[in-house]
Design a protein around this motif. Structure first.
Motif, mmCIF file in Angstrom:
data_model
loop_
_atom_site.group_PDB
_atom_site.id
_atom_site.type_symbol
_atom_site.label_atom_id
_atom_site.label_comp_id
_atom_site.label_asym_id
_atom_site.label_seq_id
_atom_site.Cartn_x
_atom_site.Cartn_y
_atom_site.Cartn_z
ATOM 1 N N UNK A 49 -40.842 -15.929 -4.523
ATOM 2 C CA UNK A 49 -41.216 -15.955 -5.938
ATOM 3 C C UNK A 49 -42.537 -16.686 -6.140
ATOM 4 N N UNK A 50 -43.229 -16.453 -7.256
ATOM 5 C CA UNK A 50 -44.467 -17.183 -7.528
ATOM 6 C C UNK A 50 -44.233 -18.695 -7.472
ATOM 7 N N UNK A 51 -45.083 -19.392 -6.719
ATOM 8 C CA UNK A 51 -44.977 -20.837 -6.590
ATOM 9 C C UNK A 51 -43.922 -21.307 -5.603
ATOM 10 N N UNK A 52 -43.108 -20.417 -5.085
ATOM 11 C CA UNK A 52 -42.026 -20.795 -4.167
ATOM 12 C C UNK A 52 -42.562 -21.006 -2.752
ATOM 13 N N UNK A 53 -41.974 -21.994 -2.067
ATOM 14 C CA UNK A 53 -42.269 -22.246 -0.653
ATOM 15 C C UNK A 53 -41.000 -22.060 0.153
ATOM 16 N N UNK A 54 -41.178 -21.712 1.410
ATOM 17 C CA UNK A 54 -40.062 -21.645 2.338
ATOM 18 C C UNK A 54 -40.511 -22.247 3.661
ATOM 19 N N UNK A 55 -39.561 -22.831 4.371
ATOM 20 C CA UNK A 55 -39.838 -23.517 5.625
ATOM 21 C C UNK A 55 -39.041 -22.834 6.726
ATOM 22 N N UNK A 56 -39.711 -22.482 7.805
ATOM 23 C CA UNK A 56 -39.088 -21.760 8.904
ATOM 24 C C UNK A 56 -39.292 -22.526 10.203
ATOM 25 N N UNK A 57 -38.292 -22.481 11.068
ATOM 26 C CA UNK A 57 -38.392 -23.037 12.414
ATOM 27 C C UNK A 57 -38.183 -21.903 13.390
ATOM 28 N N UNK A 58 -38.894 -21.951 14.506
ATOM 29 C CA UNK A 58 -38.718 -20.904 15.488
ATOM 30 C C UNK A 58 -39.264 -21.288 16.839
ATOM 31 N N UNK A 59 -39.164 -20.346 17.749
ATOM 32 C CA UNK A 59 -39.665 -20.536 19.102
ATOM 33 C C UNK A 59 -40.346 -19.257 19.569
ATOM 34 N N UNK A 60 -41.403 -19.442 20.313
ATOM 35 C CA UNK A 60 -42.096 -18.336 20.963
ATOM 36 C C UNK A 60 -41.961 -18.550 22.467
ATOM 37 N N UNK A 61 -41.616 -17.488 23.194
ATOM 38 C CA UNK A 61 -41.415 -17.610 24.643
ATOM 39 C C UNK A 61 -42.392 -16.719 25.401
#
Length: 184
Positions: free
Chosen positions: A93-105
Motif C-alpha cells: 500500500x502507499x507508504x507501507x514498508x515490509x521487511x524480508x529475510x532471506x538467503x542466497x546460495x
C-alpha cells in the motif's frame, strides 16, 4: 591476480535506493562457507513511496562470484527471473514498508576463485531484481560483498576459501553500479 579492495566509507550502511515509487534497502548480515555452498544471509526493506498500490511484487536474487572471465555486463545484469522468486508480495500500500529475510546460495563448485600468492579468494556479488505491477520497469542492483575493512578508509576484503568452512558475521556490501531499470 591481484584483488583491489573496493573503496567505501568507514560506516558501510545498507544500500538504500529510491527509484520511482519503490524504495529498497539491502543489508547483508552473514556469509557462511561450507563444503557444499556459500550462503549469504540478508535483510531487505521495501517501501512504497508512491500514492498508488504496488501489486504482485516479485523479488529475484542470486549470488555469483566476481571474476575477470565474466563480462561486466553479465556480472551487473542481475538475476534474469527465470527461477522462482526469493520473495512474493501480493500488495504494498502507499507508504507501507515490509521487511524480508532471506538467503542466497552459490555452490562451491560454481565459485570462480581468485588467487593471491597461496590464498584462494572469493568475491561474491549479490544481485537483486525487483518486479511489480505499478513499476515502469524492473529494478536491478548488484552489490559486492566482503569482510568489513580492517581500518578506516580501507575497502571490503575478499573471503578466503582455503581456510575451511566458517561463518563470517562482520560483512558489508557496496553497490557496484547505479540501479538500472530493465524491461520486466
Amino acid at each position: 591476480m591481484a584483488v583491489a579492495p573496493v573503496p567505501q566509507s568507514e560506516d558501510a550502511a545498507p544500500a538504500s535506493t529510491p527509484l520511482g515509487p519503490l524504495r529498497y534497502a539491502l543489508e547483508t548480515t552473514s556469509l557462511s562457507v561450507s563444503l557444499v555452498n556459500a550462503t549469504l544471509s540478508y535483510q531487505l526493506t521495501l517501501t512504497n513511496t508512491s500514492q498508488q498500490m504496488l501489486r504482485d511484487l516479485a523479488i529475484h536474487g542470486d549470488l555469483i562470484s566476481a571474476h575477470a572471465s565474466i563480462s561486466p555486463e553479465e556480472q551487473f545484469a542481475g538475476p534474469l527471473g527465470t527461477q522462482p522468486p526469493q520473495h512474493r508480495i501480493q500488495a504494498l500500500l502507499p507508504g507501507q514498508s515490509t521487511f524480508l529475510n532471506g538467503q542466497l546460495r552459490l555452490p562451491i563448485s560454481a565459485i570462480r576463485p581468485l588467487r593471491r600468492d597461496s590464498a584462494v579468494l572469493f568475491v561474491p556479488l549479490a544481485r537483486l531484481r525487483i518486479e511489480a505491477v505499478g513499476l515502469d520497469s524492473a529494478l536491478v542492483e548488484t552489490c559486492v560483498v566482503g569482510q568489513k575493512p580492517a581500518g578506516p578508509g580501507a575497502g571490503l576484503r575478499p573471503f578466503r576459501l582455503d581456510t575451511g568452512p566458517r561463518v563470517y558475521a562482520e560483512i558489508g556490501q557496496h553497490t557496484l553500479d547505479q540501479p538500472t531499470s530493465q524491461a520486466a
